[in-house]
Design a protein around this motif. Structure first.
Motif, PDB file in Angstrom:
ATOM      1  N   ILE A 123       0.868  -1.176   0.000  1.00  0.00           N
ATOM      2  CA  ILE A 123       0.000   0.000   0.000  1.00  0.00           C
ATOM      3  C   ILE A 123       0.910   1.232   0.000  1.00  0.00           C
ATOM      4  O   ILE A 123       1.674   1.436   0.941  1.00  0.00           O
ATOM      5  CB  ILE A 123      -0.921   0.029   1.240  1.00  0.00           C
ATOM      6  CG1 ILE A 123      -1.680  -1.298   1.388  1.00  0.00           C
ATOM      7  CG2 ILE A 123      -1.885   1.213   1.149  1.00  0.00           C
ATOM      8  CD1 ILE A 123      -2.633  -1.609   0.264  1.00  0.00           C
ATOM      9  N   PRO A 124       0.879   2.057  -1.033  1.00  0.00           N
ATOM     10  CA  PRO A 124       1.823   3.182  -1.164  1.00  0.00           C
ATOM     11  C   PRO A 124       1.381   4.403  -0.363  1.00  0.00           C
ATOM     12  O   PRO A 124       0.471   4.337   0.470  1.00  0.00           O
ATOM     13  CB  PRO A 124       1.806   3.463  -2.662  1.00  0.00           C
ATOM     14  CG  PRO A 124       0.404   3.135  -3.061  1.00  0.00           C
ATOM     15  CD  PRO A 124      -0.026   1.975  -2.196  1.00  0.00           C
ATOM     16  N   SER A 125       1.992   5.529  -0.649  1.00  0.00           N
ATOM     17  CA  SER A 125       1.647   6.788   0.008  1.00  0.00           C
ATOM     18  C   SER A 125       0.210   7.191  -0.340  1.00  0.00           C
ATOM     19  O   SER A 125      -0.355   6.757  -1.347  1.00  0.00           O
ATOM     20  CB  SER A 125       2.592   7.905  -0.435  1.00  0.00           C
ATOM     21  OG  SER A 125       2.367   8.211  -1.811  1.00  0.00           O
ATOM     22  N   GLN A 126      -0.363   8.055   0.492  1.00  0.00           N
ATOM     23  CA  GLN A 126      -1.730   8.519   0.277  1.00  0.00           C
ATOM     24  C   GLN A 126      -1.884   9.177  -1.092  1.00  0.00           C
ATOM     25  O   GLN A 126      -2.898   8.990  -1.775  1.00  0.00           O
ATOM     26  CB  GLN A 126      -2.135   9.501   1.378  1.00  0.00           C
ATOM     27  CG  GLN A 126      -3.562  10.004   1.266  1.00  0.00           C
ATOM     28  CD  GLN A 126      -3.940  10.944   2.392  1.00  0.00           C
ATOM     29  OE1 GLN A 126      -3.177  11.155   3.326  1.00  0.00           O
ATOM     30  NE2 GLN A 126      -5.124  11.522   2.306  1.00  0.00           N
ATOM     31  N   GLU A 127      -0.876   9.947  -1.509  1.00  0.00           N
ATOM     32  CA  GLU A 127      -0.933  10.616  -2.813  1.00  0.00           C
ATOM     33  C   GLU A 127      -1.089   9.618  -3.956  1.00  0.00           C
ATOM     34  O   GLU A 127      -1.875   9.821  -4.874  1.00  0.00           O
ATOM     35  CB  GLU A 127       0.332  11.457  -3.042  1.00  0.00           C
ATOM     36  CG  GLU A 127       0.232  12.871  -2.528  1.00  0.00           C
ATOM     37  CD  GLU A 127       1.413  13.704  -2.963  1.00  0.00           C
ATOM     38  OE1 GLU A 127       1.275  14.935  -2.986  1.00  0.00           O
ATOM     39  OE2 GLU A 127       2.475  13.134  -3.279  1.00  0.00           O
ATOM     40  N   ILE A 128      -0.312   8.538  -3.893  1.00  0.00           N
ATOM     41  CA  ILE A 128      -0.372   7.545  -4.966  1.00  0.00           C
ATOM     42  C   ILE A 128      -1.666   6.742  -4.878  1.00  0.00           C
ATOM     43  O   ILE A 128      -2.302   6.450  -5.903  1.00  0.00           O
ATOM     44  CB  ILE A 128       0.851   6.615  -4.924  1.00  0.00           C
ATOM     45  CG1 ILE A 128       2.145   7.421  -5.084  1.00  0.00           C
ATOM     46  CG2 ILE A 128       0.759   5.554  -6.017  1.00  0.00           C
ATOM     47  CD1 ILE A 128       2.236   8.199  -6.374  1.00  0.00           C
ATOM     48  N   ILE A 129      -2.102   6.391  -3.665  1.00  0.00           N
ATOM     49  CA  ILE A 129      -3.373   5.675  -3.501  1.00  0.00           C
ATOM     50  C   ILE A 129      -4.506   6.446  -4.166  1.00  0.00           C
ATOM     51  O   ILE A 129      -5.301   5.899  -4.927  1.00  0.00           O
ATOM     52  CB  ILE A 129      -3.711   5.474  -2.010  1.00  0.00           C
ATOM     53  CG1 ILE A 129      -2.792   4.425  -1.381  1.00  0.00           C
ATOM     54  CG2 ILE A 129      -5.171   5.034  -1.837  1.00  0.00           C
ATOM     55  CD1 ILE A 129      -3.002   4.260   0.118  1.00  0.00           C
ATOM     56  N   GLU A 130      -4.585   7.723  -3.883  1.00  0.00           N
ATOM     57  CA  GLU A 130      -5.742   8.500  -4.284  1.00  0.00           C
ATOM     58  C   GLU A 130      -5.627   9.088  -5.686  1.00  0.00           C
ATOM     59  O   GLU A 130      -6.647   9.326  -6.346  1.00  0.00           O
ATOM     60  CB  GLU A 130      -5.980   9.627  -3.278  1.00  0.00           C
ATOM     61  CG  GLU A 130      -6.326   9.117  -1.890  1.00  0.00           C
ATOM     62  CD  GLU A 130      -6.647  10.234  -0.913  1.00  0.00           C
ATOM     63  OE1 GLU A 130      -6.719  11.399  -1.344  1.00  0.00           O
ATOM     64  OE2 GLU A 130      -6.823   9.936   0.269  1.00  0.00           O
ATOM     65  N   PHE A 131      -4.402   9.331  -6.150  1.00  0.00           N
ATOM     66  CA  PHE A 131      -4.264  10.108  -7.378  1.00  0.00           C
ATOM     67  C   PHE A 131      -3.488   9.404  -8.486  1.00  0.00           C
ATOM     68  O   PHE A 131      -3.119  10.036  -9.468  1.00  0.00           O
ATOM     69  CB  PHE A 131      -3.608  11.457  -7.054  1.00  0.00           C
ATOM     70  CG  PHE A 131      -4.425  12.286  -6.102  1.00  0.00           C
ATOM     71  CD1 PHE A 131      -5.574  12.931  -6.529  1.00  0.00           C
ATOM     72  CD2 PHE A 131      -4.059  12.385  -4.764  1.00  0.00           C
ATOM     73  CE1 PHE A 131      -6.339  13.680  -5.659  1.00  0.00           C
ATOM     74  CE2 PHE A 131      -4.817  13.141  -3.875  1.00  0.00           C
ATOM     75  CZ  PHE A 131      -5.968  13.792  -4.331  1.00  0.00           C
ATOM     76  N   LYS A 132      -3.269   8.102  -8.341  1.00  0.00           N
ATOM     77  CA  LYS A 132      -2.494   7.391  -9.367  1.00  0.00           C
ATOM     78  C   LYS A 132      -3.164   7.460 -10.733  1.00  0.00           C
ATOM     79  O   LYS A 132      -2.500   7.653 -11.757  1.00  0.00           O
ATOM     80  CB  LYS A 132      -2.295   5.934  -8.952  1.00  0.00           C
ATOM     81  CG  LYS A 132      -1.563   5.081  -9.995  1.00  0.00           C
ATOM     82  CD  LYS A 132      -1.212   3.726  -9.414  1.00  0.00           C
ATOM     83  CE  LYS A 132      -0.629   2.801 -10.469  1.00  0.00           C
ATOM     84  NZ  LYS A 132      -1.661   2.033 -11.179  1.00  0.00           N
ATOM     85  N   GLU A 133      -4.485   7.326 -10.786  1.00  0.00           N
ATOM     86  CA  GLU A 133      -5.165   7.349 -12.083  1.00  0.00           C
ATOM     87  C   GLU A 133      -5.111   8.739 -12.712  1.00  0.00           C
ATOM     88  O   GLU A 133      -4.869   8.876 -13.916  1.00  0.00           O
ATOM     89  CB  GLU A 133      -6.604   6.859 -11.942  1.00  0.00           C
ATOM     90  CG  GLU A 133      -6.695   5.357 -11.749  1.00  0.00           C
ATOM     91  CD  GLU A 133      -8.087   4.841 -12.044  1.00  0.00           C
ATOM     92  OE1 GLU A 133      -9.026   5.261 -11.343  1.00  0.00           O
ATOM     93  OE2 GLU A 133      -8.234   4.014 -12.959  1.00  0.00           O
ATOM     94  N   ALA A 134      -5.327   9.782 -11.918  1.00  0.00           N
ATOM     95  CA  ALA A 134      -5.222  11.142 -12.442  1.00  0.00           C
ATOM     96  C   ALA A 134      -3.796  11.411 -12.918  1.00  0.00           C
ATOM     97  O   ALA A 134      -3.573  12.048 -13.968  1.00  0.00           O
ATOM     98  CB  ALA A 134      -5.627  12.153 -11.377  1.00  0.00           C
TER      99      ALA A 134
END
Length: 354
Positions: free
Chosen positions: A307-318
């Motif tokens: 499980i990566p950082s919050q930024e990557i969890i939430e914004f990887k697709e964007a």
């Protein structure tokens, strides 16, 4: 001469209707691609837009056209607010996925609203958008599109799985990138928790209190989609036609519905990563916060779940849709034949000038 540095705003709206994800990112290419996220935000949909988007499937052609126009204007205001708030200047492009209104690739139909040329004028920036249509017209599924980003930005992982409205996966098999939708996730679970006034099941607490309905689980696991070979993708229509009727006729207790569907997701994901035991798995998307679901995946698989950082969890697709736009600007492949089933690799998307 092709540039090596790009300043991009990536924009994504998923089927789970969590909101619009925006990310301001710098991409740099030397021998490999690197990225730096400068700012990121999810703008929640106001109630009226959430209801309108939820009802897209029932609109006629004229209503869909009107909604497309008004959504493009709304999206422009969200993007402008993000740019102003973060004092972003010297952008190379805004790269936007839009919001899926219709996805029936077997009929060569797909529509992501918010991708009208007027978007570029309203935000006074170059826009790269509408990444799915060309692939569908080339005989592909038009999805998933993220795997080119998995290949070039997250190559250290054996599998990349996103848990959004649907779970999708990408990996290398015989030196080819393979990717497909695994099963529904938040699009189903969020639908049912709305009956108790919630947007989502926080950490899977409600699911953890339920019991597995074995009959329902077996019927879900036997759905014909799971027997199909990649490339394959799922849409909202499929959920309405196949999943909701099964659940509604076999279980009425909310906790049991959630518990059974968590088990279904965990089984399907563990099956999808079973061919490479002890491999590394990157999990992103809103479902990564469902600790009960993650625990079930860990218990059923023999892989290292990361499980990566919050930024990557939430914004990887964007982030990756921003990257797709960069590749389009460079006229480089951003859509893989091995992933979507299109007739060829291609550089997908449309570029609109203000």
């Amino acid at each position: 001469m092709i540039k090596s540095n790009y300043r991009i705003v990536g924009v994504m709206s998923g089927t789970s209707l969590d909101g619009i994800d925006l990310v301001h990112v710098d991409f740099q290419f030397e021998d490999t691609w690197e990225f730096k996220i400068n700012s990121a935000e999810t703008v929640a949909y106001p109630k009226e837009w959430k209801e309108r988007l939820k009802g897209l499937i029932s609109l006629n052609t004229e209503e869909l056209h009107q909604t497309n126009s008004s959504y493009t204007s709304y999206l422009a205001s969200v993007i402008n607010d993000f740019i102003k708030k973060n004092k972003i200047k010297d952008l190379d492009a805004v790269c936007s996925h839009g919001h899926t209104a219709l996805h029936q690739p077997e009929k060569q139909l797909t529509l992501q609203i918010g991708n009208l040329p007027q978007l570029a004028s309203l935000i006074e920036n170059k826009v790269v958008c509408d990444f799915r249509l060309q692939d569908v017209l080339l005989g592909g599924q038009g999805a998933p599109l993220v795997p080119i980003g998995d290949t070039l930005l997250f190559s250290e992982f054996d599998y990349c799985i996103n848990l959004g409205g649907f779970a999708n996966i990408s990996t290398n098999i015989n030196e080819e990138r393979i990717a497909y939708d695994i099963c529904p996730v938040n699009i189903v679970m969020n639908h049912y928790v709305k009956s108790v006034g919630l947007d989502y099941d926080d950490n899977g607490k409600l699911a953890s209190k339920g019991e597995v309905n074995v009959t329902l689980l077996e019927k879900l696991n036997r759905l014909s989609f799971y027997k199909e070979l990649p490339p394959k993708s799922l849409g909202l229509e499929w959920v309405y036609d196949n999943v909701f009727p099964l659940i509604n006729t076999n279980e009425s207790n909310l906790n049991n519905i959630l518990r059974t569907f968590v088990e279904h997701i965990a089984i399907k994901i563990s099956e999808s990563i079973s061919s490479k035991p002890n491999s590394s798995v990157l999990i992103t998307g809103g479902g990564a916060y469902n600790s009960f679901l993650i625990d079930r995946i860990k218990e059923l698989s023999k892989n290292e779940i990361g499980i990566p950082s919050q930024e990557i969890i939430e914004f990887k697709e964007a982030l990756i849709f921003g990257f797709l736009g960069v590749l389009k600007l460079r006229n480089e492949i951003n859509c893989l034949q091995s992933v979507t089933g299109a007739s060829k690799n291609h550089s997908s998307g449309y570029v609109f000038m203000p």
